[in-house]
Write an enzyme that holds these catalytic residues in place. Structure first.
Site, PDB file in Angstrom:
ATOM      1  N   ASN A 165       9.901  -4.988 -13.215  1.00  0.00           N
ATOM      2  CA  ASN A 165       9.728  -4.766 -14.657  1.00  0.00           C
ATOM      3  C   ASN A 165      10.457  -3.532 -15.183  1.00  0.00           C
ATOM      4  OD1 ASN A 165       7.871  -3.120 -13.398  1.00  0.00           O
ATOM      5  ND2 ASN A 165       6.254  -3.442 -14.898  1.00  0.00           N
ATOM      6  N   GLU A 263       0.903   2.340  -6.998  1.00  0.00           N
ATOM      7  CA  GLU A 263       0.806   2.246  -8.462  1.00  0.00           C
ATOM      8  C   GLU A 263       0.685   0.754  -8.749  1.00  0.00           C
ATOM      9  OE1 GLU A 263       1.303   1.484 -11.824  1.00  0.00           O
ATOM     10  OE2 GLU A 263       3.324   2.334 -11.938  1.00  0.00           O
ATOM     11  N   CYS A 297       2.757  -2.254 -16.625  1.00  0.00           N
ATOM     12  CA  CYS A 297       1.399  -2.108 -16.097  1.00  0.00           C
ATOM     13  C   CYS A 297       0.529  -1.261 -17.030  1.00  0.00           C
ATOM     14  CB  CYS A 297       1.433  -1.543 -14.695  1.00  0.00           C
ATOM     15  SG  CYS A 297       2.432  -0.085 -14.588  1.00  0.00           S
ATOM     16  N   GLU A 471       2.782   9.799  -9.924  1.00  0.00           N
ATOM     17  CA  GLU A 471       4.241   9.913  -9.967  1.00  0.00           C
ATOM     18  C   GLU A 471       4.615  10.694 -11.212  1.00  0.00           C
ATOM     19  OE1 GLU A 471       5.868   6.210  -7.463  1.00  0.00           O
ATOM     20  OE2 GLU A 471       5.423   5.724  -9.529  1.00  0.00           O
TER      21      GLU A 471
END
Ligand code: ADP
Length: 490
Positions: A165, A263, A297, A471
Protein backbone atom coordinates in the site's frame (compact mmCIF):
# COMPACT_ATOMS: atom_id res chain seq x y z
CA UNK A 1 8.10 -8.38 -25.31
CA UNK A 2 4.33 -8.60 -25.43
CA UNK A 3 2.41 -5.57 -26.70
CA UNK A 4 0.85 -4.92 -23.32
CA UNK A 5 4.28 -4.86 -21.75
CA UNK A 6 5.65 -2.24 -24.13
CA UNK A 7 2.45 -0.28 -23.62
CA UNK A 8 2.66 -0.14 -19.82
CA UNK A 9 6.32 0.87 -19.77
CA UNK A 10 5.67 3.37 -22.52
CA UNK A 11 2.88 4.93 -20.49
CA UNK A 12 5.08 5.28 -17.42
CA UNK A 13 7.58 7.21 -19.61
CA UNK A 14 10.55 7.30 -17.24
CA UNK A 15 13.21 9.94 -17.74
CA UNK A 16 15.75 7.47 -16.43
CA UNK A 17 14.92 4.03 -17.77
CA UNK A 18 17.58 2.38 -15.56
CA UNK A 19 15.38 3.00 -12.51
CA UNK A 20 13.18 0.18 -13.80
CA UNK A 21 14.79 -3.12 -12.81
CA UNK A 22 13.39 -6.60 -13.12
CA UNK A 23 16.01 -8.31 -10.98
CA UNK A 24 16.68 -8.68 -7.27
CA UNK A 25 19.55 -6.93 -5.52
CA UNK A 26 21.89 -9.13 -3.51
CA UNK A 27 25.37 -8.16 -2.35
CA UNK A 28 25.45 -5.20 -4.72
CA UNK A 29 24.55 -7.32 -7.77
CA UNK A 30 21.35 -7.48 -9.82
CA UNK A 31 20.35 -11.10 -9.98
CA UNK A 32 17.59 -13.64 -10.78
CA UNK A 33 15.49 -14.49 -13.86
CA UNK A 34 12.37 -12.34 -14.12
CA UNK A 35 9.45 -14.79 -14.25
CA UNK A 36 6.60 -13.46 -12.06
CA UNK A 37 4.33 -10.97 -13.84
CA UNK A 38 3.61 -7.62 -12.21
CA UNK A 39 0.43 -5.92 -13.37
CA UNK A 40 -0.88 -2.38 -13.27
CA UNK A 41 -4.10 -2.53 -11.21
CA UNK A 42 -5.63 0.32 -13.24
CA UNK A 43 -5.16 -1.20 -16.70
CA UNK A 44 -4.52 -4.85 -15.79
CA UNK A 45 -1.59 -4.69 -18.24
CA UNK A 46 1.75 -6.38 -17.51
CA UNK A 47 4.40 -3.85 -16.44
CA UNK A 48 7.21 -6.39 -16.29
CA UNK A 49 8.46 -9.44 -14.42
CA UNK A 50 10.43 -10.14 -11.27
CA UNK A 51 12.47 -13.13 -10.01
CA UNK A 52 10.89 -15.97 -8.12
CA UNK A 53 13.60 -16.49 -5.51
CA UNK A 54 13.31 -18.94 -2.64
CA UNK A 55 15.14 -20.33 0.38
CA UNK A 56 18.67 -20.69 -1.01
CA UNK A 57 18.82 -17.23 -2.64
CA UNK A 58 17.45 -15.66 0.55
CA UNK A 59 20.14 -17.46 2.52
CA UNK A 60 22.72 -16.03 0.10
CA UNK A 61 21.31 -12.57 0.82
CA UNK A 62 21.51 -13.20 4.58
CA UNK A 63 25.13 -14.30 4.14
CA UNK A 64 25.87 -11.06 2.25
CA UNK A 65 24.23 -8.94 4.96
CA UNK A 66 26.12 -10.88 7.65
CA UNK A 67 29.44 -10.32 5.88
CA UNK A 68 28.75 -6.60 5.37
CA UNK A 69 27.71 -5.96 8.99
CA UNK A 70 31.10 -5.64 10.80
CA UNK A 71 32.38 -2.94 8.45
CA UNK A 72 29.09 -1.05 8.20
CA UNK A 73 28.58 -0.90 11.96
CA UNK A 74 32.09 0.41 12.50
CA UNK A 75 31.65 3.30 10.07
CA UNK A 76 31.11 6.63 11.81
CA UNK A 77 27.54 7.88 12.05
CA UNK A 78 28.65 10.85 9.95
CA UNK A 79 29.88 8.58 7.17
CA UNK A 80 26.59 6.70 7.14
CA UNK A 81 24.67 9.99 7.25
CA UNK A 82 26.52 11.29 4.20
CA UNK A 83 25.29 8.36 2.12
CA UNK A 84 21.77 8.56 3.49
CA UNK A 85 21.41 12.29 2.84
CA UNK A 86 22.64 11.80 -0.72
CA UNK A 87 20.21 8.91 -1.10
CA UNK A 88 17.35 11.18 -0.04
CA UNK A 89 18.55 13.89 -2.43
CA UNK A 90 18.49 11.36 -5.26
CA UNK A 91 14.97 10.26 -4.36
CA UNK A 92 13.78 13.85 -4.42
CA UNK A 93 15.64 14.52 -7.69
CA UNK A 94 13.94 11.52 -9.29
CA UNK A 95 10.60 12.08 -7.58
CA UNK A 96 8.64 12.13 -10.83
CA UNK A 97 10.06 8.85 -12.16
CA UNK A 98 9.65 7.12 -8.80
CA UNK A 99 6.08 8.41 -8.49
CA UNK A 100 5.12 7.24 -11.98
CA UNK A 101 6.57 3.81 -11.32
CA UNK A 102 4.66 3.62 -8.04
CA UNK A 103 1.36 4.70 -9.54
CA UNK A 104 1.76 2.14 -12.31
CA UNK A 105 2.32 -0.77 -9.94
CA UNK A 106 0.12 0.33 -7.04
CA UNK A 107 -2.66 2.45 -8.58
CA UNK A 108 -2.63 5.51 -6.28
CA UNK A 109 -3.09 8.94 -7.88
CA UNK A 110 0.14 10.53 -9.07
CA UNK A 111 -0.20 13.40 -6.57
CA UNK A 112 -0.28 10.89 -3.69
CA UNK A 113 2.66 8.96 -5.17
CA UNK A 114 4.72 12.15 -5.46
CA UNK A 115 3.92 12.90 -1.83
CA UNK A 116 4.92 9.40 -0.79
CA UNK A 117 8.33 9.71 -2.45
CA UNK A 118 9.14 12.84 -0.44
CA UNK A 119 7.76 11.18 2.70
CA UNK A 120 9.83 8.04 1.99
CA UNK A 121 12.98 10.08 1.46
CA UNK A 122 12.37 11.95 4.71
CA UNK A 123 13.10 8.76 6.69
CA UNK A 124 16.52 8.51 5.06
CA UNK A 125 17.30 12.13 5.79
CA UNK A 126 15.89 12.21 9.32
CA UNK A 127 17.61 9.00 10.44
CA UNK A 128 20.86 9.93 8.73
CA UNK A 129 20.85 13.01 10.94
CA UNK A 130 19.50 11.30 14.05
CA UNK A 131 22.06 8.49 14.08
CA UNK A 132 24.68 11.06 15.05
CA UNK A 133 22.81 11.36 18.33
CA UNK A 134 22.81 7.75 19.49
CA UNK A 135 23.92 8.73 22.98
CA UNK A 136 24.55 6.15 25.66
CA UNK A 137 24.41 6.74 29.42
CA UNK A 138 26.63 6.74 32.45
CA UNK A 139 24.92 5.54 35.59
CA UNK A 140 25.99 6.50 39.14
CA UNK A 141 27.27 3.19 40.54
CA UNK A 142 26.28 1.74 43.92
CA UNK A 143 29.99 1.54 44.94
CA UNK A 144 32.64 4.30 44.85
CA UNK A 145 35.12 2.15 42.95
CA UNK A 146 32.76 1.05 40.19
CA UNK A 147 31.58 2.71 36.98
CA UNK A 148 28.59 1.75 34.87
CA UNK A 149 28.01 2.73 31.26
CA UNK A 150 25.27 1.90 28.83
CA UNK A 151 26.31 1.50 25.20
CA UNK A 152 23.89 1.44 22.30
CA UNK A 153 24.93 -0.88 19.51
CA UNK A 154 23.26 -1.96 16.26
CA UNK A 155 21.26 -5.19 16.69
CA UNK A 156 22.85 -6.86 13.65
CA UNK A 157 21.31 -8.28 10.49
CA UNK A 158 17.66 -7.34 10.02
CA UNK A 159 14.97 -9.21 8.07
CA UNK A 160 12.18 -6.98 6.77
CA UNK A 161 8.91 -7.67 4.96
CA UNK A 162 6.81 -4.82 3.59
CA UNK A 163 3.34 -4.46 2.00
CA UNK A 164 2.05 -2.98 -1.26
CA UNK A 165 0.00 0.00 0.00
CA UNK A 166 3.00 2.32 0.49
CA UNK A 167 5.58 0.73 -1.81
CA UNK A 168 8.35 3.22 -0.94
CA UNK A 169 7.63 4.66 2.51
CA UNK A 170 7.13 1.32 4.26
CA UNK A 171 10.60 0.36 3.05
CA UNK A 172 12.49 3.50 4.07
CA UNK A 173 10.67 3.65 7.42
CA UNK A 174 12.47 0.38 8.27
CA UNK A 175 15.60 0.65 6.17
CA UNK A 176 16.27 4.29 7.16
CA UNK A 177 16.62 3.74 10.93
CA UNK A 178 18.11 0.27 10.45
CA UNK A 179 20.92 1.36 8.16
CA UNK A 180 21.50 4.59 10.09
CA UNK A 181 21.93 2.56 13.29
CA UNK A 182 24.59 0.40 11.58
CA UNK A 183 22.50 -2.67 10.77
CA UNK A 184 22.43 -4.50 7.45
CA UNK A 185 19.18 -5.65 5.91
CA UNK A 186 17.49 -8.31 3.81
CA UNK A 187 14.18 -6.96 2.55
CA UNK A 188 11.26 -8.69 0.90
CA UNK A 189 8.90 -6.11 -0.59
CA UNK A 190 5.43 -7.09 -1.73
CA UNK A 191 5.48 -8.96 -5.04
CA UNK A 192 2.63 -6.66 -6.13
CA UNK A 193 4.82 -3.53 -5.90
CA UNK A 194 8.49 -4.55 -6.29
CA UNK A 195 9.61 -1.88 -8.75
CA UNK A 196 9.57 0.95 -6.22
CA UNK A 197 11.85 -1.18 -4.02
CA UNK A 198 14.27 -1.91 -6.85
CA UNK A 199 14.37 1.75 -7.91
CA UNK A 200 15.18 2.76 -4.32
CA UNK A 201 18.05 0.25 -4.41
CA UNK A 202 19.39 1.73 -7.67
CA UNK A 203 19.57 5.10 -5.93
CA UNK A 204 21.11 3.58 -2.79
CA UNK A 205 23.89 2.18 -4.91
CA UNK A 206 24.35 5.56 -6.60
CA UNK A 207 24.50 7.27 -3.19
CA UNK A 208 27.39 4.97 -2.24
CA UNK A 209 25.72 2.35 -0.05
CA UNK A 210 28.23 -0.55 0.10
CA UNK A 211 27.32 -4.00 -1.28
CA UNK A 212 25.50 -6.24 1.19
CA UNK A 213 24.14 -3.45 3.41
CA UNK A 214 20.73 -3.57 1.70
CA UNK A 215 19.62 -6.73 -0.11
CA UNK A 216 16.25 -7.18 -1.80
CA UNK A 217 14.62 -10.51 -2.63
CA UNK A 218 11.28 -11.27 -4.29
CA UNK A 219 9.45 -14.53 -4.88
CA UNK A 220 7.47 -17.02 -2.91
CA UNK A 221 6.61 -15.24 0.37
CA UNK A 222 6.44 -18.34 2.56
CA UNK A 223 9.98 -19.77 2.09
CA UNK A 224 11.54 -16.30 1.99
CA UNK A 225 9.65 -15.41 5.18
CA UNK A 226 10.87 -18.63 6.84
CA UNK A 227 14.50 -17.68 6.30
CA UNK A 228 13.95 -14.11 7.50
CA UNK A 229 12.18 -15.27 10.67
CA UNK A 230 14.10 -18.47 11.47
CA UNK A 231 17.72 -17.99 10.35
CA UNK A 232 19.86 -17.54 13.48
CA UNK A 233 22.08 -15.02 11.67
CA UNK A 234 19.16 -12.58 11.65
CA UNK A 235 18.90 -10.65 14.93
CA UNK A 236 15.76 -8.69 14.28
CA UNK A 237 12.64 -9.08 12.18
CA UNK A 238 10.44 -6.15 11.20
CA UNK A 239 7.11 -6.49 9.40
CA UNK A 240 4.32 -4.29 8.09
CA UNK A 241 1.23 -6.06 6.79
CA UNK A 242 -1.91 -7.86 7.79
CA UNK A 243 -2.55 -9.03 11.35
CA UNK A 244 -2.89 -12.78 10.57
CA UNK A 245 0.40 -12.87 8.63
CA UNK A 246 2.13 -10.76 11.29
CA UNK A 247 1.05 -13.16 14.06
CA UNK A 248 2.30 -16.15 12.09
CA UNK A 249 5.67 -14.53 11.37
CA UNK A 250 6.08 -13.39 14.99
CA UNK A 251 5.48 -16.98 16.08
CA UNK A 252 8.16 -18.15 13.63
CA UNK A 253 10.59 -15.68 15.23
CA UNK A 254 10.11 -17.24 18.66
CA UNK A 255 12.41 -20.19 17.95
CA UNK A 256 15.47 -17.95 17.69
CA UNK A 257 14.14 -15.24 20.06
CA UNK A 258 14.52 -12.41 17.58
CA UNK A 259 13.66 -8.86 18.35
CA UNK A 260 10.37 -8.24 16.58
CA UNK A 261 8.64 -5.10 15.35
CA UNK A 262 5.15 -5.41 13.89
CA UNK A 263 2.97 -2.80 12.27
CA UNK A 264 -0.30 -4.60 11.61
CA UNK A 265 -3.89 -3.84 10.75
CA UNK A 266 -5.98 -1.09 12.28
CA UNK A 267 -9.71 -0.51 12.50
CA UNK A 268 -9.63 3.21 13.11
CA UNK A 269 -12.62 4.88 14.78
CA UNK A 270 -13.39 8.45 13.69
CA UNK A 271 -15.49 10.38 16.23
CA UNK A 272 -17.44 13.51 15.38
CA UNK A 273 -18.93 15.32 18.39
CA UNK A 274 -21.80 17.82 18.40
CA UNK A 275 -19.34 20.64 19.06
CA UNK A 276 -17.05 19.78 16.10
CA UNK A 277 -16.19 22.06 13.19
CA UNK A 278 -18.18 19.98 10.72
CA UNK A 279 -16.47 21.27 7.60
CA UNK A 280 -13.05 20.37 9.08
CA UNK A 281 -14.40 17.01 10.25
CA UNK A 282 -15.77 16.13 6.81
CA UNK A 283 -12.52 17.18 5.11
CA UNK A 284 -10.54 15.20 7.69
CA UNK A 285 -12.73 12.17 7.06
CA UNK A 286 -12.17 12.43 3.30
CA UNK A 287 -8.39 12.51 3.78
CA UNK A 288 -8.37 9.78 6.35
CA UNK A 289 -10.93 7.51 4.69
CA UNK A 290 -10.38 7.85 0.95
CA UNK A 291 -6.62 8.40 0.68
CA UNK A 292 -5.04 5.55 -1.28
CA UNK A 293 -8.58 4.28 -2.05
CA UNK A 294 -9.04 3.53 1.63
CA UNK A 295 -6.06 1.17 1.62
CA UNK A 296 -4.00 2.44 4.54
CA UNK A 297 -3.78 0.87 7.97
CA UNK A 298 -4.68 4.23 9.55
CA UNK A 299 -7.72 4.86 7.35
CA UNK A 300 -10.86 5.81 9.27
CA UNK A 301 -12.85 2.59 9.23
CA UNK A 302 -15.80 3.34 11.54
CA UNK A 303 -17.31 6.81 11.71
CA UNK A 304 -19.21 7.51 14.93
CA UNK A 305 -21.21 10.72 14.76
CA UNK A 306 -23.14 12.35 17.60
CA UNK A 307 -26.91 12.73 17.40
CA UNK A 308 -27.06 16.51 17.06
CA UNK A 309 -24.87 16.75 13.92
CA UNK A 310 -25.45 13.31 12.44
CA UNK A 311 -27.66 14.31 9.50
CA UNK A 312 -25.67 17.39 8.61
CA UNK A 313 -22.34 15.57 8.75
CA UNK A 314 -23.69 12.67 6.68
CA UNK A 315 -24.84 15.02 3.91
CA UNK A 316 -21.57 16.98 3.93
CA UNK A 317 -19.42 13.86 3.76
CA UNK A 318 -21.52 12.28 1.02
CA UNK A 319 -21.23 15.45 -1.10
CA UNK A 320 -17.47 15.51 -0.75
CA UNK A 321 -17.09 11.78 -1.43
CA UNK A 322 -19.32 11.91 -4.51
CA UNK A 323 -17.13 14.69 -5.93
CA UNK A 324 -13.93 12.59 -5.87
CA UNK A 325 -12.66 11.86 -9.39
CA UNK A 326 -12.15 8.13 -9.89
CA UNK A 327 -9.74 6.84 -12.52
CA UNK A 328 -6.26 5.78 -13.58
CA UNK A 329 -3.77 7.42 -11.20
CA UNK A 330 -1.47 8.36 -14.09
CA UNK A 331 -4.16 10.73 -15.36
CA UNK A 332 -3.70 14.12 -13.71
CA UNK A 333 -7.19 14.78 -12.36
CA UNK A 334 -7.63 11.44 -10.61
CA UNK A 335 -8.24 11.55 -6.85
CA UNK A 336 -9.09 7.89 -6.31
CA UNK A 337 -7.44 4.98 -8.10
CA UNK A 338 -8.38 1.29 -8.28
CA UNK A 339 -8.24 -1.24 -5.48
CA UNK A 340 -5.12 -3.39 -5.54
CA UNK A 341 -6.80 -6.63 -6.72
CA UNK A 342 -10.06 -8.57 -7.05
CA UNK A 343 -9.76 -9.99 -3.53
CA UNK A 344 -9.75 -6.46 -2.16
CA UNK A 345 -12.77 -5.54 -4.29
CA UNK A 346 -14.69 -8.61 -3.13
CA UNK A 347 -14.02 -7.74 0.52
CA UNK A 348 -15.37 -4.23 0.01
CA UNK A 349 -18.46 -5.62 -1.71
CA UNK A 350 -19.05 -8.12 1.08
CA UNK A 351 -18.80 -5.38 3.73
CA UNK A 352 -21.20 -3.11 1.85
CA UNK A 353 -23.70 -5.93 1.25
CA UNK A 354 -23.56 -6.92 4.92
CA UNK A 355 -24.13 -3.31 6.08
CA UNK A 356 -27.09 -2.84 3.72
CA UNK A 357 -28.46 -6.23 4.78
CA UNK A 358 -28.45 -4.91 8.35
CA UNK A 359 -30.33 -1.73 7.51
CA UNK A 360 -27.70 0.76 6.31
CA UNK A 361 -28.80 3.33 3.74
CA UNK A 362 -26.72 4.39 0.73
CA UNK A 363 -25.88 8.10 0.51
CA UNK A 364 -23.47 7.73 -2.40
CA UNK A 365 -21.67 4.94 -4.28
CA UNK A 366 -22.03 1.33 -3.11
CA UNK A 367 -21.23 -0.13 -6.53
CA UNK A 368 -18.34 -0.79 -8.88
CA UNK A 369 -17.13 2.15 -10.92
CA UNK A 370 -17.65 2.44 -14.68
CA UNK A 371 -13.86 2.16 -15.20
CA UNK A 372 -14.34 -1.57 -14.58
CA UNK A 373 -11.68 -3.87 -13.12
CA UNK A 374 -11.13 -3.15 -9.45
CA UNK A 375 -12.42 0.43 -9.50
CA UNK A 376 -15.08 1.09 -6.85
CA UNK A 377 -17.14 4.19 -6.28
CA UNK A 378 -16.39 6.32 -3.19
CA UNK A 379 -19.14 5.19 -0.86
CA UNK A 380 -20.93 6.67 2.15
CA UNK A 381 -23.48 4.60 4.09
CA UNK A 382 -25.55 5.89 6.99
CA UNK A 383 -27.32 4.07 9.81
CA UNK A 384 -24.79 1.26 9.85
CA UNK A 385 -25.45 -1.26 12.63
CA UNK A 386 -22.80 -0.95 15.38
CA UNK A 387 -21.86 -4.63 14.91
CA UNK A 388 -21.81 -4.73 11.07
CA UNK A 389 -18.74 -6.24 9.36
CA UNK A 390 -17.87 -2.72 8.27
CA UNK A 391 -17.20 -1.76 11.89
CA UNK A 392 -15.75 -5.07 13.13
CA UNK A 393 -13.17 -5.66 10.38
CA UNK A 394 -10.76 -3.44 8.50
CA UNK A 395 -12.49 -2.82 5.14
CA UNK A 396 -9.40 -1.47 3.32
CA UNK A 397 -11.53 0.24 0.72
CA UNK A 398 -13.35 3.51 -0.09
CA UNK A 399 -16.38 2.95 2.13
CA UNK A 400 -17.38 5.26 4.97
CA UNK A 401 -20.01 3.77 7.27
CA UNK A 402 -21.70 6.12 9.75
CA UNK A 403 -22.93 4.98 13.16
CA UNK A 404 -24.91 7.27 15.48
CA UNK A 405 -23.96 7.81 19.14
CA UNK A 406 -25.48 9.77 22.03
CA UNK A 407 -22.84 10.46 24.70
CA UNK A 408 -19.07 10.82 24.94
CA UNK A 409 -19.03 7.72 27.08
CA UNK A 410 -20.83 5.74 24.36
CA UNK A 411 -18.42 7.00 21.75
CA UNK A 412 -15.35 5.90 23.72
CA UNK A 413 -16.89 2.52 24.49
CA UNK A 414 -17.69 1.89 20.81
CA UNK A 415 -14.29 3.16 19.69
CA UNK A 416 -12.36 0.99 22.15
CA UNK A 417 -14.41 -2.14 21.50
CA UNK A 418 -11.83 -3.64 19.13
CA UNK A 419 -8.76 -5.85 19.24
CA UNK A 420 -7.07 -3.33 16.95
CA UNK A 421 -5.35 -0.27 18.39
CA UNK A 422 -3.47 1.61 15.70
CA UNK A 423 -5.01 5.02 14.92
CA UNK A 424 -8.11 6.89 16.07
CA UNK A 425 -9.50 10.31 15.20
CA UNK A 426 -11.81 12.72 16.96
CA UNK A 427 -13.27 16.12 16.11
CA UNK A 428 -14.39 18.46 18.90
CA UNK A 429 -13.88 22.14 19.66
CA UNK A 430 -14.04 21.69 23.41
CA UNK A 431 -10.59 21.68 24.98
CA UNK A 432 -11.37 19.51 28.00
CA UNK A 433 -13.14 16.93 25.84
CA UNK A 434 -10.22 16.79 23.44
CA UNK A 435 -7.96 15.80 26.37
CA UNK A 436 -10.42 13.30 27.85
CA UNK A 437 -10.93 11.63 24.49
CA UNK A 438 -7.21 11.63 23.53
CA UNK A 439 -6.41 9.96 26.85
CA UNK A 440 -9.37 7.60 26.74
CA UNK A 441 -8.79 6.16 23.27
CA UNK A 442 -6.85 2.86 23.47
CA UNK A 443 -4.78 3.53 20.37
CA UNK A 444 -1.13 4.14 19.49
CA UNK A 445 -1.98 7.35 17.62
CA UNK A 446 -4.76 9.90 17.93
CA UNK A 447 -5.62 12.56 15.34
CA UNK A 448 -7.45 15.30 17.25
CA UNK A 449 -9.18 17.61 14.77
CA UNK A 450 -6.98 16.23 11.99
CA UNK A 451 -7.12 13.32 9.57
CA UNK A 452 -3.37 13.32 8.94
CA UNK A 453 -1.02 11.71 11.45
CA UNK A 454 1.95 10.37 9.48
CA UNK A 455 5.29 12.15 9.62
CA UNK A 456 8.85 10.94 10.09
CA UNK A 457 9.27 13.00 13.27
CA UNK A 458 6.54 11.24 15.26
CA UNK A 459 6.26 7.64 16.51
CA UNK A 460 3.97 5.49 14.37
CA UNK A 461 2.64 2.20 15.71
CA UNK A 462 -0.14 0.49 17.58
CA UNK A 463 -1.26 -1.18 20.78
CA UNK A 464 -3.28 -4.41 21.25
CA UNK A 465 -3.17 -6.57 18.09
CA UNK A 466 -2.05 -3.69 15.89
CA UNK A 467 1.57 -4.30 16.64
CA UNK A 468 4.75 -4.03 18.64
CA UNK A 469 7.26 -1.19 18.48
CA UNK A 470 7.31 2.19 16.80
CA UNK A 471 8.58 3.52 13.48
CA UNK A 472 9.68 7.09 12.86
CA UNK A 473 11.02 9.59 15.43
CA UNK A 474 13.80 9.00 17.98
CA UNK A 475 11.86 5.97 19.26
CA UNK A 476 12.10 4.29 15.85
CA UNK A 477 15.88 4.16 16.12
CA UNK A 478 15.74 2.27 19.44
CA UNK A 479 14.14 -0.65 17.58
CA UNK A 480 17.47 -1.24 15.82
CA UNK A 481 19.75 -0.75 18.83
CA UNK A 482 20.71 -3.11 21.65
CA UNK A 483 21.58 -1.79 25.09
CA UNK A 484 24.81 -3.08 26.61
CA UNK A 485 25.64 -2.34 30.24
CA UNK A 486 29.40 -2.16 30.86
CA UNK A 487 30.62 -2.46 34.47
CA UNK A 488 34.11 -1.28 35.36
CA UNK A 489 35.86 -2.12 38.63
CA UNK A 490 38.51 0.51 39.37
P1 ADP B 1 -1.62 -7.21 2.69
O1 ADP B 1 -3.04 -7.30 3.07
O2 ADP B 1 -0.99 -5.89 2.90
O3 ADP B 1 -1.30 -7.84 1.37
P2 ADP B 1 -0.07 -9.31 3.80
O4 ADP B 1 0.20 -9.52 5.25
O5 ADP B 1 -0.70 -10.42 3.03
O6 ADP B 1 -0.93 -8.02 3.79
O7 ADP B 1 1.24 -8.90 3.04
C1 ADP B 1 2.25 -8.09 3.58
C2 ADP B 1 3.59 -8.68 3.21
O8 ADP B 1 3.69 -9.97 3.81
C3 ADP B 1 3.80 -8.87 1.70
O9 ADP B 1 5.16 -8.59 1.40
C4 ADP B 1 3.51 -10.35 1.53
O10 ADP B 1 4.19 -10.91 0.42
C5 ADP B 1 4.07 -10.91 2.82
N1 ADP B 1 3.55 -12.21 3.20
C6 ADP B 1 2.30 -12.68 3.08
N2 ADP B 1 2.21 -13.95 3.56
C7 ADP B 1 3.45 -14.29 4.00
C8 ADP B 1 4.03 -15.45 4.61
N3 ADP B 1 3.31 -16.53 4.87
N4 ADP B 1 5.33 -15.42 4.92
C9 ADP B 1 6.08 -14.32 4.68
N5 ADP B 1 5.60 -13.20 4.12
C10 ADP B 1 4.30 -13.16 3.78
Amino acid sequence: MADGETGELGRIALNRSDLFREQCYINGKWTGDPTIEVRNPATRGVIGRIPNLGKSETETAVAAATAAFPKWKSETAAARAKIMLKWNDLMVAHQEDLARLMTAEQGKPLAEARGEIVYAGSFLQWYGEEAKRVYGDTIPAPAADRRIMVLKQPVGVVGAITPWNFPAAMITRKVGPGIAAGCTIVLKPSELTPYSAFAIAVLAEEAGLPPGVLNIVTGDAEPIGRVLTEDPRIAKFTFTGSTPVGKKLAAQCAGTVKRVSLELGGNAPFLVFDDADLEAAASGAIISKFRNTGQTCVCANRLYVQDGVYDKFATLLAEKAAALAVGDGLVGVTQQGPLINMKALEKVEAHVADAIGHGAKILTGAHRDSHGGTFYQPTVLRDVAPDALLTREETFGPVAGLVRFKSEEDALRLANDSRAGLAAYAFTRELARSWRVSEGLEYGMVGMNTGLISTEVSPFGGVKESGIGREGSKYGLDEFLDLKAVFVQL
